[in-house]
Write a protein that holds these residues in place. Sequence first.
Motif, PDB file in Angstrom:
ATOM      1  N   THR A   3      74.158  23.437  40.714  1.00  0.00           N
ATOM      2  CA  THR A   3      72.893  22.420  40.381  1.00  0.00           C
ATOM      3  C   THR A   3      73.079  22.161  38.848  1.00  0.00           C
ATOM      4  N   THR A  90      71.639  16.404  39.905  1.00  0.00           N
ATOM      5  CA  THR A  90      73.096  16.267  40.510  1.00  0.00           C
ATOM      6  C   THR A  90      73.634  17.603  40.763  1.00  0.00           C
ATOM      7  N   ASP A  91      74.957  17.732  40.783  1.00  0.00           N
ATOM      8  CA  ASP A  91      75.788  19.092  40.913  1.00  0.00           C
ATOM      9  C   ASP A  91      77.104  18.838  40.245  1.00  0.00           C
ATOM     10  N   SER A  92      78.041  20.018  40.208  1.00  0.00           N
ATOM     11  CA  SER A  92      79.116  19.958  39.585  1.00  0.00           C
ATOM     12  C   SER A  92      80.274  19.295  40.375  1.00  0.00           C
ATOM     13  N   GLN A  93      79.926  18.776  41.629  1.00  0.00           N
ATOM     14  CA  GLN A  93      80.995  18.038  42.309  1.00  0.00           C
ATOM     15  C   GLN A  93      80.781  16.468  42.164  1.00  0.00           C
ATOM     16  N   ALA A  94      79.733  16.016  41.380  1.00  0.00           N
ATOM     17  CA  ALA A  94      79.359  14.632  41.276  1.00  0.00           C
ATOM     18  C   ALA A  94      80.662  13.973  40.726  1.00  0.00           C
ATOM     19  N   PRO A  95      81.011  12.746  41.109  1.00  0.00           N
ATOM     20  CA  PRO A  95      82.079  12.065  40.794  1.00  0.00           C
ATOM     21  C   PRO A  95      81.882  11.416  39.270  1.00  0.00           C
ATOM     22  N   SER A  96      80.531  11.116  38.674  1.00  0.00           N
ATOM     23  CA  SER A  96      80.572  10.867  37.412  1.00  0.00           C
ATOM     24  C   SER A  96      78.842  11.056  37.023  1.00  0.00           C
ATOM     25  N   MET A  99      74.569  10.135  38.262  1.00  0.00           N
ATOM     26  CA  MET A  99      74.389  10.118  39.949  1.00  0.00           C
ATOM     27  C   MET A  99      73.570  11.014  40.159  1.00  0.00           C
ATOM     28  N   GLY A 100      72.523  10.682  41.097  1.00  0.00           N
ATOM     29  CA  GLY A 100      71.990  11.905  41.437  1.00  0.00           C
ATOM     30  C   GLY A 100      70.284  11.150  41.673  1.00  0.00           C
TER      31      GLY A 100
END
Length: 108
Positions: A3, A90-96, A99-100
């Motif tokens: 997270t 957001t999280d560590s996999q968010a594309p940019s 975002m969230g």
Amino acid sequence: MATIVEIHVPLTPAADLEPGVYPFPWIERVEDFLIEIEEEGTAETYDEGEEFGGAYVFFLAGADEEALLSVASRVATFDGVPTGAFAMITDSQAPSMGMGRRIDLPTA
């Protein structure tokens, strides 16, 4: 997947500064605070802060959402930090970045 809480603070220059003085002294103050938080083990800085969309963004991780939002709320209430700060969950996999789920700061 971790997270991440992004703390977005408007890049509003500090009031009543002398000409030629760095207009965002609150950035260094927040960075120093986040180092202290990391040393205490409360949360971790996920990445270096950076400018994004008219804001300066700080990144937190290493704790649950409630703890990260608590730290973000403390940042938003520092003297000199411009009003209008918000967090993005957001999280560590968010594309940019940016975002969230948006949370206005400080939280209740």
